[in-house]
Scaffold this motif. Sequence first.
Motif, PDB file in Angstrom:
ATOM      1  N   GLU A  11     -13.604  27.767  20.120  1.00 42.24           N
ATOM      2  CA  GLU A  11     -12.200  28.119  19.851  1.00 42.24           C
ATOM      3  C   GLU A  11     -12.016  29.632  19.772  1.00 42.24           C
ATOM      4  O   GLU A  11     -11.076  30.190  20.351  1.00 42.24           O
ATOM      5  CB  GLU A  11     -11.747  27.463  18.547  1.00 42.24           C
ATOM      6  N   SER A  12     -12.918  30.312  19.056  1.00 39.69           N
ATOM      7  CA  SER A  12     -12.791  31.759  18.870  1.00 39.69           C
ATOM      8  C   SER A  12     -12.919  32.520  20.189  1.00 39.69           C
ATOM      9  O   SER A  12     -12.128  33.423  20.479  1.00 39.69           O
ATOM     10  CB  SER A  12     -13.866  32.257  17.890  1.00 39.69           C
TER      11      SER A  12
ATOM     12  N   GLN B 297      -9.865  31.992  22.383  1.00 41.77           N
ATOM     13  CA  GLN B 297      -8.741  32.812  21.921  1.00 41.77           C
ATOM     14  C   GLN B 297      -8.906  34.256  22.373  1.00 41.77           C
ATOM     15  O   GLN B 297      -7.934  34.897  22.808  1.00 41.77           O
ATOM     16  CB  GLN B 297      -8.628  32.739  20.399  1.00 41.77           C
ATOM     17  N   MET B 298     -10.119  34.766  22.275  1.00 43.68           N
ATOM     18  CA  MET B 298     -10.391  36.140  22.699  1.00 43.68           C
ATOM     19  C   MET B 298     -10.131  36.311  24.197  1.00 43.68           C
ATOM     20  O   MET B 298      -9.502  37.283  24.622  1.00 43.68           O
ATOM     21  CB  MET B 298     -11.837  36.499  22.386  1.00 43.68           C
TER      22      MET B 298
ATOM     23  N   ASN C 270     -20.337  32.254  23.580  1.00 41.97           N
ATOM     24  CA  ASN C 270     -20.225  31.044  22.760  1.00 41.97           C
ATOM     25  C   ASN C 270     -21.474  30.842  21.910  1.00 41.97           C
ATOM     26  O   ASN C 270     -21.395  30.514  20.724  1.00 41.97           O
ATOM     27  CB  ASN C 270     -20.005  29.813  23.656  1.00 41.97           C
TER      28      ASN C 270
ATOM     29  N   HIS D  73     -21.947  31.939  13.130  1.00 45.29           N
ATOM     30  CA  HIS D  73     -21.315  31.056  12.148  1.00 45.29           C
ATOM     31  C   HIS D  73     -22.358  30.263  11.367  1.00 45.29           C
ATOM     32  O   HIS D  73     -22.195  30.035  10.166  1.00 45.29           O
ATOM     33  CB  HIS D  73     -20.361  30.087  12.857  1.00 45.29           C
TER      34      HIS D  73
ATOM     35  N   GLN E 215     -16.169  25.941  16.342  1.00 46.31           N
ATOM     36  CA  GLN E 215     -15.509  27.180  15.941  1.00 46.31           C
ATOM     37  C   GLN E 215     -15.739  28.284  16.967  1.00 46.31           C
ATOM     38  O   GLN E 215     -14.828  29.052  17.292  1.00 46.31           O
ATOM     39  CB  GLN E 215     -16.017  27.630  14.576  1.00 46.31           C
TER      40      GLN E 215
ATOM     41  N   VAL F   4     -21.695  33.555  19.048  1.00 46.90           N
ATOM     42  CA  VAL F   4     -20.749  33.298  17.956  1.00 46.90           C
ATOM     43  C   VAL F   4     -21.168  32.056  17.180  1.00 46.90           C
ATOM     44  O   VAL F   4     -21.045  32.003  15.953  1.00 46.90           O
ATOM     45  CB  VAL F   4     -19.316  33.152  18.511  1.00 46.90           C
TER      46      VAL F   4
END
Length: 241
Positions: free
Chosen positions: A223-224, A227-228, A199, A206, A220, A202
């Motif tokens: 969330e990313s 999802q992964m 987290n 960003h 973001q 990433v």
Amino acid sequence: ADQLVMSGLTIKSNGKIGKFDLGVGVSDIELKNVTYTVKQQPKLVIDNLLISSNAQETDKFINQVVDTTIGQMSIEGKNIGSGSLKLKLDQFDGKALQYLNQNSNQRTYLFLGIPAEESAEQAGNMMMNNLMAFLDANPVISIAPFVWKNDKGESQVDMSLTLMKPDPQNMAMEDMSQLLISSIKSFSSNSKLSIPMLNEQVKISHEISDGMTAEEAQAQATESVQQMVSLGLAQKMISKV
């Protein structure tokens, strides 16, 4: 103007040129600081970079271990973290590697698929023969391990790739990339991933790449990464501990 400054360089070497005209032995390269600036603004800073190499040869093979350690890395003033990488090269056929190294121009033609002149056809065949001999020794390239950590946690990745001489029916393929894919004998990978660490990585990415605020980047990133993880669990590629 762009500027690359390296300070605190120390080189220690205890090696020689071996029987295959390649360097063998132990060598260490240490850099206290590497700073890359653009218009006097630091873009990349690496502190305490250490690269240690140990290459040894047998009657037939060259085996090498390269350890790389980064004390700390920052991009545009944001602390990315620190880490280490152990790269191992095993069963590299010495004579084949010697030929490939000494004929790098022919190697370029071979991999780019550039037609050689008729006078160079024999050299091209020799290059291919040595490449096949190199693969026939089943060389192993492994990362054991790659570790990266930041303020939120630590993740680790191990992987191993074993090559082989491809099936003769694929030897006539013009696409070198497809030929190399057919040269993979086995591949294995094992990862231990820290969700908080991912987290954070990433999030920082960003902020740097997309110019997001810390709050936007955190949302973001969460969330990313989720999802992964969800995709990995669904495909049974990972398990949650």
